[in-house]
Write a protein that holds these residues in place. Structure first.
Motif, PDB file in Angstrom:
ATOM      1  N   ASP A  49      41.311  37.722  44.842  1.00 29.96           N
ATOM      2  CA  ASP A  49      41.083  36.955  46.079  1.00 29.96           C
ATOM      3  C   ASP A  49      42.395  36.429  46.666  1.00 29.96           C
ATOM      4  OD1 ASP A  49      38.368  37.346  46.039  1.00 29.96           O
ATOM      5  OD2 ASP A  49      37.911  35.435  45.061  1.00 29.96           O
ATOM      6  N   THR A  50      43.353  36.141  45.789  1.00 32.55           N
ATOM      7  CA  THR A  50      44.606  35.520  46.215  1.00 32.55           C
ATOM      8  C   THR A  50      45.667  36.538  46.624  1.00 32.55           C
ATOM      9  OG1 THR A  50      44.173  33.667  44.717  1.00 32.55           O
ATOM     10  CG2 THR A  50      46.416  33.877  45.554  1.00 32.55           C
ATOM     11  N   PHE A  51      45.761  37.663  45.893  1.00 30.91           N
ATOM     12  CA  PHE A  51      46.903  38.555  46.066  1.00 30.91           C
ATOM     13  C   PHE A  51      46.560  39.975  46.548  1.00 30.91           C
ATOM     14  CE2 PHE A  51      48.460  35.428  42.933  1.00 30.91           C
ATOM     15  CZ  PHE A  51      49.644  35.041  43.554  1.00 30.91           C
ATOM     16  N   VAL A  52      45.288  40.343  46.523  1.00 30.84           N
ATOM     17  CA  VAL A  52      44.912  41.712  46.885  1.00 30.84           C
ATOM     18  C   VAL A  52      44.255  41.718  48.259  1.00 30.84           C
ATOM     19  CG1 VAL A  52      43.542  43.722  46.227  1.00 30.84           C
ATOM     20  CG2 VAL A  52      44.655  42.342  44.458  1.00 30.84           C
ATOM     21  N   LYS A  53      44.690  42.623  49.119  1.00 32.49           N
ATOM     22  CA  LYS A  53      44.226  42.602  50.504  1.00 32.49           C
ATOM     23  C   LYS A  53      43.055  43.537  50.757  1.00 32.49           C
ATOM     24  CE  LYS A  53      48.723  41.270  52.406  1.00 32.49           C
ATOM     25  NZ  LYS A  53      49.833  41.636  53.339  1.00 32.49           N
ATOM     26  N   ASP A  54      42.987  44.686  50.079  1.00 30.39           N
ATOM     27  CA  ASP A  54      41.904  45.639  50.345  1.00 30.39           C
ATOM     28  C   ASP A  54      41.443  46.307  49.053  1.00 30.39           C
ATOM     29  OD1 ASP A  54      44.028  47.312  49.758  1.00 30.39           O
ATOM     30  OD2 ASP A  54      44.317  47.959  51.827  1.00 30.39           O
ATOM     31  N   ASN A  55      40.310  47.014  49.140  1.00 30.28           N
ATOM     32  CA  ASN A  55      39.724  47.694  47.971  1.00 30.28           C
ATOM     33  C   ASN A  55      39.634  46.751  46.772  1.00 30.28           C
ATOM     34  OD1 ASN A  55      39.557  50.190  49.348  1.00 30.28           O
ATOM     35  ND2 ASN A  55      41.713  50.589  48.903  1.00 30.28           N
ATOM     36  N   LYS A  56      39.156  45.543  47.020  1.00 32.43           N
ATOM     37  CA  LYS A  56      39.208  44.501  45.994  1.00 32.43           C
ATOM     38  C   LYS A  56      38.371  44.838  44.761  1.00 32.43           C
ATOM     39  CE  LYS A  56      40.570  40.634  48.918  1.00 32.43           C
ATOM     40  NZ  LYS A  56      40.407  39.213  49.215  1.00 32.43           N
ATOM     41  N   THR A  57      37.201  45.421  44.969  1.00 33.70           N
ATOM     42  CA  THR A  57      36.345  45.745  43.819  1.00 33.70           C
ATOM     43  C   THR A  57      36.995  46.797  42.934  1.00 33.70           C
ATOM     44  OG1 THR A  57      34.348  45.219  45.075  1.00 33.70           O
ATOM     45  CG2 THR A  57      34.082  46.591  43.116  1.00 33.70           C
ATOM     46  N   THR A  58      37.530  47.834  43.566  1.00 31.50           N
ATOM     47  CA  THR A  58      38.198  48.902  42.809  1.00 31.50           C
ATOM     48  C   THR A  58      39.409  48.367  42.065  1.00 31.50           C
ATOM     49  OG1 THR A  58      37.486  50.585  44.384  1.00 31.50           O
ATOM     50  CG2 THR A  58      39.374  51.127  42.999  1.00 31.50           C
ATOM     51  N   LYS A  59      40.193  47.553  42.739  1.00 27.86           N
ATOM     52  CA  LYS A  59      41.410  47.041  42.119  1.00 27.86           C
ATOM     53  C   LYS A  59      41.115  46.012  41.034  1.00 27.86           C
ATOM     54  CE  LYS A  59      44.398  48.292  45.948  1.00 27.86           C
ATOM     55  NZ  LYS A  59      45.271  47.872  47.062  1.00 27.86           N
ATOM     56  N   LEU A  60      40.005  45.279  41.172  1.00 27.35           N
ATOM     57  CA  LEU A  60      39.590  44.379  40.098  1.00 27.35           C
ATOM     58  C   LEU A  60      39.281  45.176  38.843  1.00 27.35           C
ATOM     59  CD1 LEU A  60      38.730  41.638  38.964  1.00 27.35           C
ATOM     60  CD2 LEU A  60      36.477  41.989  40.012  1.00 27.35           C
ATOM     61  N   ASP A  61      38.559  46.264  38.985  1.00 30.88           N
ATOM     62  CA  ASP A  61      38.239  47.116  37.835  1.00 30.88           C
ATOM     63  C   ASP A  61      39.510  47.679  37.206  1.00 30.88           C
ATOM     64  OD1 ASP A  61      35.550  46.665  38.194  1.00 30.88           O
ATOM     65  OD2 ASP A  61      35.187  48.514  39.319  1.00 30.88           O
ATOM     66  N   GLN A  62      40.456  48.083  38.037  1.00 31.64           N
ATOM     67  CA  GLN A  62      41.716  48.619  37.528  1.00 31.64           C
ATOM     68  C   GLN A  62      42.500  47.566  36.759  1.00 31.64           C
ATOM     69  OE1 GLN A  62      43.548  50.039  41.129  1.00 31.64           O
ATOM     70  NE2 GLN A  62      42.473  52.007  41.106  1.00 31.64           N
ATOM     71  N   LEU A  63      42.543  46.357  37.291  1.00 28.22           N
ATOM     72  CA  LEU A  63      43.254  45.269  36.628  1.00 28.22           C
ATOM     73  C   LEU A  63      42.622  44.938  35.280  1.00 28.22           C
ATOM     74  CD1 LEU A  63      43.825  43.034  39.758  1.00 28.22           C
ATOM     75  CD2 LEU A  63      45.651  43.786  38.219  1.00 28.22           C
ATOM     76  N   LEU A  64      41.304  44.872  35.255  1.00 25.96           N
ATOM     77  CA  LEU A  64      40.606  44.573  34.002  1.00 25.96           C
ATOM     78  C   LEU A  64      40.846  45.663  32.966  1.00 25.96           C
ATOM     79  CD1 LEU A  64      37.257  43.226  35.487  1.00 25.96           C
ATOM     80  CD2 LEU A  64      38.824  41.930  34.042  1.00 25.96           C
ATOM     81  N   GLY A  65      40.856  46.917  33.410  1.00 24.45           N
ATOM     82  CA  GLY A  65      41.102  48.015  32.491  1.00 24.45           C
ATOM     83  C   GLY A  65      42.517  47.995  31.938  1.00 24.45           C
TER      84      GLY A  65
END
Length: 214
Positions: free
Chosen positions: A64-80
């Protein structure tokens, strides 16, 4: 401290059973680093200030703070990415001395892990490190938070009173107090920087590590 009077011992994992606080802090930093040094340091600061809180909540804040787009995809990538760094670290970090001796000393008590770490990950690591059998009451973690887990296990009769929560964070104290568990602060590996003043204010018991309880 007379541990034999407790019917249930509830343990946090990171900083109590495993010397893994630094492992997870470093994993947050590495996972976030592709978004820049400032973002990575921001996540580390957010993480350390919220010890014991689920990784899911921390990465949701980061996205929410640092990612501008594709937030759901990038959340999954970060968690992985984070999970990969953590899994290696959890298999290599120290297990607290005296754990088996404490189990013998409190043979009649129900033992549980209630952690902010990922539940499946915790169960896998504890099994591979040959300590899962000590926790006859179960090993529990995120995505459920500690408040939810504690209330659920009390309602199901898995946590009996009097009970003691052994933790190393402000959240551990808050969550245990809310459900009327006594609290013991474990200081040795904690990343709670202001714990001494917090402990003086709230007057809970403390010790250096589980080993000192033997």
């Amino acid at each position: 401290m007379n541990l034999k009077r407790y019917k249930t011992l509830v343990f946090d994992c990171d900083g109590v059973i495993l010397d893994s606080n630094k492992v997870k802090t470093e994993a947050f930093y590495k996972a976030a680093l592709p978004y820049g040094e400032e973002a990575a340091k921001g996540l580390v600061d957010y993480h350390v200030a919220r010890g014991g809180v689920s990784r899911y909540k921390k990465f949701e804040w980061f996205v929410d703070t640092f990612v501008k787009d594709n937030k759901t995809t990038k959340l999954d990538q970060l968690l992985g990415s984070y999970a990969g760094y953590v899994r290696t670290g959890l298999m290599e970090c120290d297990v607290v001395d005296g754990l088996n001796e404490l189990r013998v000393l409190t043979a009649d008590a129900n033992w549980l892990i209630v952690s902010g770490g990922d539940q499946n990950e915790l169960r896998e690591v504890f099994k591979k490190r040959n300590i899962s059998n000590l926790f006859n009451g179960g090993i529990f973690g995120s995505p459920d938070n500690k408040d939810v887990i504690l209330e659920r296990e009390i309602s199901s009769g898995n946590i009996h009173f009097p009970g003691l929560f052994l933790g190393d964070s402000k959240y551990d104290h808050e969550a245990s107090t809310k459900v009327n568990l006594e609290f013991l602060f474990i200081a040795k590996w904690s990343e709670f920087s202001n714990w001494e003043n917090y402990q003086k204010k709230h007057k809970f018991q403390k010790c250096d590590s589980i080993y000192t309880l033997i």
